[in-house]
Design a protein around this motif. Sequence first.
Motif, PDB file in Angstrom:
ATOM      1  N   VAL A  83       2.324  28.141   8.901  1.00 29.02           N
ATOM      2  CA  VAL A  83       3.027  26.857   9.069  1.00 29.02           C
ATOM      3  C   VAL A  83       3.912  26.970  10.294  1.00 29.02           C
ATOM      4  O   VAL A  83       4.600  27.984  10.472  1.00 29.02           O
ATOM      5  CB  VAL A  83       3.896  26.521   7.830  1.00 29.02           C
ATOM      6  N   ASP A  84       3.873  25.953  11.120  1.00 29.99           N
ATOM      7  CA  ASP A  84       4.740  25.940  12.312  1.00 29.99           C
ATOM      8  C   ASP A  84       4.974  24.488  12.699  1.00 29.99           C
ATOM      9  O   ASP A  84       4.167  23.608  12.396  1.00 29.99           O
ATOM     10  CB  ASP A  84       4.083  26.692  13.472  1.00 29.99           C
ATOM     11  N   ILE A  85       6.067  24.284  13.394  1.00 33.62           N
ATOM     12  CA  ILE A  85       6.424  22.920  13.765  1.00 33.62           C
ATOM     13  C   ILE A  85       5.767  22.489  15.078  1.00 33.62           C
ATOM     14  O   ILE A  85       5.772  21.315  15.417  1.00 33.62           O
ATOM     15  CB  ILE A  85       7.968  22.802  13.846  1.00 33.62           C
ATOM     16  N   SER A  86       5.187  23.445  15.797  1.00 36.74           N
ATOM     17  CA  SER A  86       4.584  23.123  17.096  1.00 36.74           C
ATOM     18  C   SER A  86       3.055  23.109  17.013  1.00 36.74           C
ATOM     19  O   SER A  86       2.419  24.142  16.796  1.00 36.74           O
ATOM     20  CB  SER A  86       5.033  24.146  18.149  1.00 36.74           C
ATOM     21  N   GLU A  87       2.498  21.933  17.242  1.00 39.61           N
ATOM     22  CA  GLU A  87       1.033  21.789  17.218  1.00 39.61           C
ATOM     23  C   GLU A  87       0.404  22.676  18.306  1.00 39.61           C
ATOM     24  O   GLU A  87      -0.649  23.288  18.091  1.00 39.61           O
ATOM     25  CB  GLU A  87       0.680  20.308  17.459  1.00 39.61           C
ATOM     26  N   LYS A  88       1.076  22.779  19.442  1.00 39.29           N
ATOM     27  CA  LYS A  88       0.493  23.536  20.562  1.00 39.29           C
ATOM     28  C   LYS A  88       0.471  25.036  20.264  1.00 39.29           C
ATOM     29  O   LYS A  88      -0.457  25.742  20.648  1.00 39.29           O
ATOM     30  CB  LYS A  88       1.262  23.252  21.852  1.00 39.29           C
ATOM     31  N   MET A  89       1.518  25.543  19.604  1.00 36.56           N
ATOM     32  CA  MET A  89       1.515  26.959  19.214  1.00 36.56           C
ATOM     33  C   MET A  89       0.377  27.186  18.204  1.00 36.56           C
ATOM     34  O   MET A  89      -0.399  28.147  18.311  1.00 36.56           O
ATOM     35  CB  MET A  89       2.850  27.357  18.575  1.00 36.56           C
ATOM     36  N   ALA A  91      -2.337  25.599  17.836  1.00 37.61           N
ATOM     37  CA  ALA A  91      -3.675  25.514  18.448  1.00 37.61           C
ATOM     38  C   ALA A  91      -4.127  26.907  18.895  1.00 37.61           C
ATOM     39  O   ALA A  91      -5.291  27.296  18.706  1.00 37.61           O
ATOM     40  CB  ALA A  91      -3.651  24.555  19.627  1.00 37.61           C
ATOM     41  N   LEU A  92      -3.213  27.705  19.446  1.00 36.27           N
ATOM     42  CA  LEU A  92      -3.574  29.072  19.847  1.00 36.27           C
ATOM     43  C   LEU A  92      -3.845  29.937  18.619  1.00 36.27           C
ATOM     44  O   LEU A  92      -4.758  30.763  18.604  1.00 36.27           O
ATOM     45  CB  LEU A  92      -2.449  29.718  20.659  1.00 36.27           C
ATOM     46  N   ALA A  93      -3.019  29.732  17.586  1.00 33.36           N
ATOM     47  CA  ALA A  93      -3.181  30.531  16.365  1.00 33.36           C
ATOM     48  C   ALA A  93      -4.552  30.266  15.729  1.00 33.36           C
ATOM     49  O   ALA A  93      -5.239  31.190  15.281  1.00 33.36           O
ATOM     50  CB  ALA A  93      -2.061  30.202  15.388  1.00 33.36           C
ATOM     51  N   ARG A  94      -4.954  29.008  15.694  1.00 31.77           N
ATOM     52  CA  ARG A  94      -6.260  28.656  15.098  1.00 31.77           C
ATOM     53  C   ARG A  94      -7.384  29.413  15.799  1.00 31.77           C
ATOM     54  O   ARG A  94      -8.323  29.884  15.174  1.00 31.77           O
ATOM     55  CB  ARG A  94      -6.528  27.153  15.245  1.00 31.77           C
ATOM     56  N   ALA A  95      -7.253  29.530  17.129  1.00 30.34           N
ATOM     57  CA  ALA A  95      -8.312  30.187  17.896  1.00 30.34           C
ATOM     58  C   ALA A  95      -8.339  31.694  17.638  1.00 30.34           C
ATOM     59  O   ALA A  95      -9.375  32.337  17.775  1.00 30.34           O
ATOM     60  CB  ALA A  95      -8.101  29.910  19.385  1.00 30.34           C
ATOM     61  N   LYS A  96      -7.190  32.267  17.236  1.00 32.17           N
ATOM     62  CA  LYS A  96      -7.123  33.729  17.035  1.00 32.17           C
ATOM     63  C   LYS A  96      -7.522  34.163  15.635  1.00 32.17           C
ATOM     64  O   LYS A  96      -7.935  35.297  15.434  1.00 32.17           O
ATOM     65  CB  LYS A  96      -5.673  34.183  17.226  1.00 32.17           C
ATOM     66  N   CYS A  97      -7.301  33.278  14.664  1.00 25.98           N
ATOM     67  CA  CYS A  97      -7.480  33.687  13.261  1.00 25.98           C
ATOM     68  C   CYS A  97      -8.865  33.283  12.762  1.00 25.98           C
ATOM     69  O   CYS A  97      -9.427  32.279  13.204  1.00 25.98           O
ATOM     70  CB  CYS A  97      -6.400  33.050  12.401  1.00 25.98           C
ATOM     71  N   ARG A  98      -9.386  34.061  11.813  1.00 26.33           N
ATOM     72  CA  ARG A  98     -10.722  33.791  11.311  1.00 26.33           C
ATOM     73  C   ARG A  98     -10.708  33.001  10.011  1.00 26.33           C
ATOM     74  O   ARG A  98     -11.549  32.155   9.768  1.00 26.33           O
ATOM     75  CB  ARG A  98     -11.463  35.100  11.035  1.00 26.33           C
ATOM     76  N   GLN A  99      -9.735  33.344   9.138  1.00 27.56           N
ATOM     77  CA  GLN A  99      -9.781  32.695   7.829  1.00 27.56           C
ATOM     78  C   GLN A  99      -8.524  31.933   7.455  1.00 27.56           C
ATOM     79  O   GLN A  99      -8.530  31.192   6.477  1.00 27.56           O
ATOM     80  CB  GLN A  99     -10.102  33.730   6.750  1.00 27.56           C
ATOM     81  N   ALA A 100      -7.445  32.129   8.204  1.00 25.70           N
ATOM     82  CA  ALA A 100      -6.179  31.474   7.834  1.00 25.70           C
ATOM     83  C   ALA A 100      -6.275  29.956   7.966  1.00 25.70           C
ATOM     84  O   ALA A 100      -7.018  29.439   8.796  1.00 25.70           O
ATOM     85  CB  ALA A 100      -5.060  31.996   8.727  1.00 25.70           C
ATOM     86  N   ARG A 101      -5.508  29.265   7.091  1.00 18.73           N
ATOM     87  CA  ARG A 101      -5.409  27.803   7.187  1.00 18.73           C
ATOM     88  C   ARG A 101      -4.047  27.479   7.785  1.00 18.73           C
ATOM     89  O   ARG A 101      -3.099  28.228   7.569  1.00 18.73           O
ATOM     90  CB  ARG A 101      -5.453  27.174   5.804  1.00 18.73           C
ATOM     91  N   PHE A 102      -3.960  26.349   8.466  1.00 17.52           N
ATOM     92  CA  PHE A 102      -2.714  26.021   9.173  1.00 17.52           C
ATOM     93  C   PHE A 102      -2.186  24.640   8.802  1.00 17.52           C
ATOM     94  O   PHE A 102      -2.963  23.731   8.537  1.00 17.52           O
ATOM     95  CB  PHE A 102      -2.946  26.069  10.684  1.00 17.52           C
ATOM     96  N   LYS A 103      -0.859  24.552   8.815  1.00 19.13           N
ATOM     97  CA  LYS A 103      -0.229  23.240   8.654  1.00 19.13           C
ATOM     98  C   LYS A 103       0.858  23.126   9.714  1.00 19.13           C
ATOM     99  O   LYS A 103       1.550  24.109  10.001  1.00 19.13           O
ATOM    100  CB  LYS A 103       0.380  23.119   7.284  1.00 19.13           C
ATOM    101  N   VAL A 104       0.989  21.932  10.258  1.00 19.68           N
ATOM    102  CA  VAL A 104       1.999  21.698  11.287  1.00 19.68           C
ATOM    103  C   VAL A 104       3.053  20.760  10.727  1.00 19.68           C
ATOM    104  O   VAL A 104       2.715  19.709  10.181  1.00 19.68           O
ATOM    105  CB  VAL A 104       1.361  21.070  12.552  1.00 19.68           C
ATOM    106  N   GLY A 105       4.314  21.159  10.829  1.00 15.93           N
ATOM    107  CA  GLY A 105       5.387  20.278  10.360  1.00 15.93           C
ATOM    108  C   GLY A 105       6.650  21.050  10.064  1.00 15.93           C
ATOM    109  O   GLY A 105       6.756  22.250  10.349  1.00 15.93           O
ATOM    110  N   ASP A 106       7.606  20.335   9.488  1.00 16.11           N
ATOM    111  CA  ASP A 106       8.932  20.888   9.194  1.00 16.11           C
ATOM    112  C   ASP A 106       9.059  21.033   7.677  1.00 16.11           C
ATOM    113  O   ASP A 106       9.100  20.024   6.969  1.00 16.11           O
ATOM    114  CB  ASP A 106       9.980  19.907   9.749  1.00 16.11           C
ATOM    115  N   ILE A 107       9.143  22.257   7.201  1.00 19.66           N
ATOM    116  CA  ILE A 107       9.178  22.456   5.738  1.00 19.66           C
ATOM    117  C   ILE A 107      10.440  21.865   5.109  1.00 19.66           C
ATOM    118  O   ILE A 107      10.469  21.616   3.909  1.00 19.66           O
ATOM    119  CB  ILE A 107       9.037  23.945   5.338  1.00 19.66           C
ATOM    120  N   LEU A 108      11.474  21.629   5.902  1.00 20.24           N
ATOM    121  CA  LEU A 108      12.699  21.060   5.335  1.00 20.24           C
ATOM    122  C   LEU A 108      12.516  19.565   5.052  1.00 20.24           C
ATOM    123  O   LEU A 108      13.078  19.025   4.106  1.00 20.24           O
ATOM    124  CB  LEU A 108      13.881  21.263   6.284  1.00 20.24           C
ATOM    125  N   ALA A 109      11.715  18.926   5.883  1.00 23.31           N
ATOM    126  CA  ALA A 109      11.488  17.492   5.707  1.00 23.31           C
ATOM    127  C   ALA A 109      10.223  17.222   4.900  1.00 23.31           C
ATOM    128  O   ALA A 109      10.083  16.167   4.294  1.00 23.31           O
ATOM    129  CB  ALA A 109      11.389  16.821   7.072  1.00 23.31           C
TER     130      ALA A 109
END
Length: 253
Positions: A83-89, A91-109
Amino acid sequence: MPESASYSSRFQTQADVEAYEAREYGAASYATHVWQWQRPVLERIIQDALRGRTSPARLLDFACGTGRVLACVESLVDVAEGVDISEKMVALARAKCRQARFKVGDILAQPELLQPSYEVITAFRFLLNVEPAVRRRVLLKLREVTCEPDGLLIVNVHGNSRSLRHPAVVWRRWREAARPTGAMLNEMSLAETKSLLRASGFEIVRQFGFGLLPPTLYRTPLRRPAARLDQLCAGDNLWRNCSIDLMFVCRPV
Ligand SMILES: C[S@@+](CC[C@H](N)C(=O)[O-])C[C@H]1O[C@@H](n2cnc3c(N)ncnc32)[C@H](O)[C@@H]1O
């Protein structure tokens, strides 16, 4: 506007993302050296904690950024999430990881970004630079989703104020006051970090230290002997309290 603006907007532009990936984590950078010592320790902690488990293990890498940590640990668990608040960060993570799932946003909100419970939560290079009020709120949120009683939070603070990096930080702060460059020069002490973790419902069960010598040495001809010495001193040992990068393994209280 995210609830926790400011540090949250730090990695939103392509230029910042690229600087983090190519410069901060360039081949011979100080941060890359630290990660080379830290990575096997982190992998070992997760493997040891999950050994003998019969039910699936779920890992959250909070503020996963470009996926540096997640790409290394995703294969050690059954389900890995970033989980991260930056879509652009991310995007790089998605390209590096094979099985992880990603969510973009602010966990506080948006608490719905998180699953109800994780066996392992990692949060690297987040606490130090985020605003103090957000630190506590994020940790409390992570505490809510840490599996009871034996879930793990593994977190680091990459600027110990009681380390040999401190004089350089003081000097750079002085220069920064005259000519601002936007450099991040935050520091936290061990006592401050312990009390923050405790107040957020975590108990430190192990502490490791990485990097004793001033990082400036890594930009001089002394970088090889410096790296050798720092490597020897890395880990859970006598030097851990005065290392630059402190890593904590925590359990929910
Ligand atoms: C220095 S990077 C660290 C990335 C990664 N954990 C690592 O160690 O390489 C800090 C990350 O925190 C993210 N971040 C900042 N504020 C955040 C927030 N409120 N919620 C989630 N992520 C946040 C940034 O987008 C950035 O990717």
